[in-house]
Scaffold this motif. Structure first.
Motif, PDB file in Angstrom:
ATOM      1  N   PRO A 117       4.500  47.848 -17.325  1.00 21.17           N
ATOM      2  CA  PRO A 117       3.047  47.792 -17.315  1.00 21.17           C
ATOM      3  C   PRO A 117       2.551  46.344 -17.328  1.00 21.17           C
ATOM      4  CG  PRO A 117       3.778  48.262 -19.532  1.00 21.17           C
ATOM      5  CD  PRO A 117       5.016  48.221 -18.654  1.00 21.17           C
ATOM      6  N   CYS A 118       1.460  46.118 -16.646  1.00 19.92           N
ATOM      7  CA  CYS A 118       0.850  44.795 -16.604  1.00 19.92           C
ATOM      8  C   CYS A 118       0.139  44.537 -17.932  1.00 19.92           C
ATOM      9  CB  CYS A 118      -0.149  44.734 -15.452  1.00 19.92           C
ATOM     10  SG  CYS A 118      -0.969  43.135 -15.311  1.00 19.92           S
ATOM     11  N   LYS A 119       0.318  43.336 -18.472  1.00 14.97           N
ATOM     12  CA  LYS A 119      -0.341  42.964 -19.726  1.00 14.97           C
ATOM     13  C   LYS A 119      -0.906  41.558 -19.587  1.00 14.97           C
ATOM     14  CE  LYS A 119       2.576  45.857 -22.597  1.00 14.97           C
ATOM     15  NZ  LYS A 119       3.562  45.923 -23.651  1.00 14.97           N
ATOM     16  N   PHE A 120      -1.961  41.299 -20.321  1.00 12.34           N
ATOM     17  CA  PHE A 120      -2.635  40.010 -20.203  1.00 12.34           C
ATOM     18  C   PHE A 120      -1.783  38.838 -20.675  1.00 12.34           C
ATOM     19  CE2 PHE A 120      -6.534  42.363 -19.437  1.00 12.34           C
ATOM     20  CZ  PHE A 120      -7.109  41.585 -18.456  1.00 12.34           C
ATOM     21  N   ASN A 121      -0.860  39.049 -21.601  1.00  9.45           N
ATOM     22  CA  ASN A 121      -0.030  37.917 -22.019  1.00  9.45           C
ATOM     23  C   ASN A 121       0.845  37.444 -20.854  1.00  9.45           C
ATOM     24  OD1 ASN A 121       1.759  40.084 -22.044  1.00  9.45           O
ATOM     25  ND2 ASN A 121       2.463  39.741 -24.142  1.00  9.45           N
ATOM     26  N   ARG A 122       1.296  38.359 -20.001  1.00  5.85           N
ATOM     27  CA  ARG A 122       2.058  37.958 -18.810  1.00  5.85           C
ATOM     28  C   ARG A 122       1.143  37.244 -17.816  1.00  5.85           C
ATOM     29  NH1 ARG A 122       6.372  37.908 -15.930  1.00  5.85           N
ATOM     30  NH2 ARG A 122       6.322  38.275 -13.693  1.00  5.85           N
ATOM     31  N   ASP A 157      -5.842  43.742  -9.273  1.00  3.51           N
ATOM     32  CA  ASP A 157      -5.910  44.999  -8.551  1.00  3.51           C
ATOM     33  C   ASP A 157      -5.961  46.104  -9.596  1.00  3.51           C
ATOM     34  OD1 ASP A 157      -5.814  47.077  -6.766  1.00  3.51           O
ATOM     35  OD2 ASP A 157      -3.687  46.826  -6.291  1.00  3.51           O
ATOM     36  N   GLN A 158      -7.118  46.729  -9.737  1.00  2.00           N
ATOM     37  CA  GLN A 158      -7.324  47.800 -10.707  1.00  2.00           C
ATOM     38  C   GLN A 158      -7.244  47.272 -12.151  1.00  2.00           C
ATOM     39  OE1 GLN A 158      -8.372  50.703  -9.684  1.00  2.00           O
ATOM     40  NE2 GLN A 158      -8.009  50.306  -7.536  1.00  2.00           N
ATOM     41  N   LEU A 159      -8.220  46.485 -12.524  1.00  2.00           N
ATOM     42  CA  LEU A 159      -8.320  45.919 -13.869  1.00  2.00           C
ATOM     43  C   LEU A 159      -8.166  46.995 -14.945  1.00  2.00           C
ATOM     44  CD1 LEU A 159      -8.959  43.259 -15.415  1.00  2.00           C
ATOM     45  CD2 LEU A 159     -11.353  43.889 -15.289  1.00  2.00           C
ATOM     46  N   ARG A 160      -8.670  48.184 -14.656  1.00  2.00           N
ATOM     47  CA  ARG A 160      -8.606  49.267 -15.635  1.00  2.00           C
ATOM     48  C   ARG A 160      -7.183  49.742 -15.898  1.00  2.00           C
ATOM     49  NH1 ARG A 160      -8.106  54.283 -13.264  1.00  2.00           N
ATOM     50  NH2 ARG A 160      -8.163  54.242 -11.006  1.00  2.00           N
ATOM     51  N   GLN A 161      -6.227  49.340 -15.040  1.00  2.00           N
ATOM     52  CA  GLN A 161      -4.838  49.761 -15.215  1.00  2.00           C
ATOM     53  C   GLN A 161      -4.021  48.788 -16.059  1.00  2.00           C
ATOM     54  OE1 GLN A 161      -3.723  52.651 -14.437  1.00  2.00           O
ATOM     55  NE2 GLN A 161      -5.437  53.335 -13.191  1.00  2.00           N
ATOM     56  N   SER A 215      -2.487  47.243 -19.167  1.00  2.00           N
ATOM     57  CA  SER A 215      -2.172  47.820 -20.478  1.00  2.00           C
ATOM     58  C   SER A 215      -2.841  47.022 -21.596  1.00  2.00           C
ATOM     59  CB  SER A 215      -0.654  47.823 -20.679  1.00  2.00           C
ATOM     60  OG  SER A 215      -0.336  48.303 -21.952  1.00  2.00           O
ATOM     61  N   MET A 216      -3.574  47.740 -22.423  1.00  2.00           N
ATOM     62  CA  MET A 216      -4.229  47.137 -23.580  1.00  2.00           C
ATOM     63  C   MET A 216      -3.676  47.834 -24.826  1.00  2.00           C
ATOM     64  SD  MET A 216      -6.087  44.915 -22.054  1.00  2.00           S
ATOM     65  CE  MET A 216      -6.986  44.252 -23.441  1.00  2.00           C
ATOM     66  N   PRO A 217      -2.558  47.338 -25.369  1.00  2.00           N
ATOM     67  CA  PRO A 217      -1.928  47.994 -26.519  1.00  2.00           C
ATOM     68  C   PRO A 217      -2.895  48.169 -27.684  1.00  2.00           C
ATOM     69  CG  PRO A 217      -0.511  46.275 -25.641  1.00  2.00           C
ATOM     70  CD  PRO A 217      -1.844  46.145 -24.950  1.00  2.00           C
ATOM     71  N   GLY A 218      -2.853  49.356 -28.279  1.00  2.00           N
ATOM     72  CA  GLY A 218      -3.692  49.647 -29.430  1.00  2.00           C
ATOM     73  C   GLY A 218      -5.090  50.104 -29.077  1.00  2.00           C
ATOM     74  N   VAL A 219      -5.407  50.207 -27.785  1.00  2.00           N
ATOM     75  CA  VAL A 219      -6.732  50.637 -27.350  1.00  2.00           C
ATOM     76  C   VAL A 219      -6.586  52.006 -26.690  1.00  2.00           C
ATOM     77  CG1 VAL A 219      -8.742  50.100 -25.939  1.00  2.00           C
ATOM     78  CG2 VAL A 219      -7.438  48.247 -26.996  1.00  2.00           C
ATOM     79  N   ASP A 220      -7.337  52.987 -27.172  1.00  2.00           N
ATOM     80  CA  ASP A 220      -7.250  54.341 -26.632  1.00  2.00           C
ATOM     81  C   ASP A 220      -8.476  54.695 -25.806  1.00  2.00           C
ATOM     82  OD1 ASP A 220      -4.790  54.919 -27.889  1.00  2.00           O
ATOM     83  OD2 ASP A 220      -5.810  55.385 -29.768  1.00  2.00           O
ATOM     84  N   GLY A 221      -8.267  55.481 -24.763  1.00  2.00           N
ATOM     85  CA  GLY A 221      -9.370  55.983 -23.949  1.00  2.00           C
ATOM     86  C   GLY A 221      -9.665  55.088 -22.765  1.00  2.00           C
ATOM     87  N   ASP A 222     -10.026  55.705 -21.632  1.00  2.00           N
ATOM     88  CA  ASP A 222     -10.292  54.955 -20.404  1.00  2.00           C
ATOM     89  C   ASP A 222     -11.410  53.928 -20.555  1.00  2.00           C
ATOM     90  OD1 ASP A 222      -8.324  56.349 -19.079  1.00  2.00           O
ATOM     91  OD2 ASP A 222      -9.703  57.722 -18.072  1.00  2.00           O
ATOM     92  N   THR A 223     -12.514  54.335 -21.170  1.00  2.00           N
ATOM     93  CA  THR A 223     -13.653  53.430 -21.315  1.00  2.00           C
ATOM     94  C   THR A 223     -13.308  52.261 -22.223  1.00  2.00           C
ATOM     95  OG1 THR A 223     -15.188  55.247 -20.951  1.00  2.00           O
ATOM     96  CG2 THR A 223     -16.079  53.272 -21.997  1.00  2.00           C
ATOM     97  N   THR A 277     -13.150  48.338 -21.101  1.00  2.32           N
ATOM     98  CA  THR A 277     -13.974  47.378 -21.831  1.00  2.32           C
ATOM     99  C   THR A 277     -13.115  46.239 -22.377  1.00  2.32           C
ATOM    100  OG1 THR A 277     -15.546  49.106 -22.430  1.00  2.32           O
ATOM    101  CG2 THR A 277     -15.584  47.098 -23.768  1.00  2.32           C
ATOM    102  N   ALA A 278     -11.977  46.572 -22.978  1.00  2.96           N
ATOM    103  CA  ALA A 278     -11.083  45.554 -23.530  1.00  2.96           C
ATOM    104  C   ALA A 278     -10.508  44.671 -22.424  1.00  2.96           C
ATOM    105  CB  ALA A 278      -9.966  46.224 -24.331  1.00  2.96           C
ATOM    106  N   ALA A 279     -10.153  45.274 -21.291  1.00  2.00           N
ATOM    107  CA  ALA A 279      -9.591  44.501 -20.183  1.00  2.00           C
ATOM    108  C   ALA A 279     -10.628  43.542 -19.601  1.00  2.00           C
ATOM    109  CB  ALA A 279      -9.057  45.442 -19.101  1.00  2.00           C
TER     110      ALA A 279
END
Length: 162
Positions: free
Chosen positions: A25-30, A46-50, A52-60, A64-66
């Motif tokens: 999974p893509c993560k911001f630290n990478r 490409d697809q910011l919503r995809q 991975s934001m560990p510890g964050v649940d739910g699509d919205t 938002t976190a991404a």
């Protein structure tokens, strides 16, 4: 085409300054490590919503976190970010798009970007290899325009109609 093949094709064509990464999974630290390593001017998501934001649940909440993390990177580094996402169902067979036609437009994404570009089309435009380029949000110039462009889908080329 996988990223390694695409990178080689780009290099062979003289574009040796484009880095493609498809780690999952893509993560911001990478992403941040790649920014530090290559010092790019532009970062395209490409697809910011995809992402991975560990510890964050739910699509919205994930989106938002991404978005917040992408904006943090923009403020911390001298980069311009571009996020590619799909249109929502409301954009089907529609030439003139607005912010509500962005996928998950009821969340923070359309409100947090500086420029939102939409590609409108319908059966008539598809048959003519045309698209309507829309700027439903433009904080840079404030101009919210749309205009028709021609495309060559086989060569991935685009040009403005005269």
């Amino acid at each position: 085409v996988n990223p390694a093949t695409a990178s080689n094709l780009l290099k062979d064509s003289g574009y040796d300054n484009i880095i493609l990464d498809d780690k999952s999974p893509c993560k911001f630290n990478r992403i941040e490590r790649l920014i530090n390593k290559y010092e790019p001017r532009y970062v395209i998501y490409d697809q910011l919503r995809q992402i991975s934001m560990p510890g964050v649940d739910g699509d919205t909440a994930q989106l938002t976190a991404a978005v917040k993390e992408a904006r943090r990177l923009c403020k911390q580094y001298p980069i311009i970010t571009i996020s590619v996402t799909q249109a929502g169902d409301s954009a089907r067979d529609k030439l003139i798009l607005d912010m509500g036609d962005c996928y998950m437009s009821n969340t923070t994404f359309p409100g947090d970007v500086d420029i939102l570009i939409g590609w409108g089309t319908n059966d008539g435009f598809n048959a003519q290899n045309r698209r309507m380029l829309n700027l439903p949000k433009n904080k840079i110039t404030g101009r919210h325009e749309h205009f028709s462009v021609l495309i060559d889908p086989h060569k991935s080329k685009i040009w403005a109609e005269e």
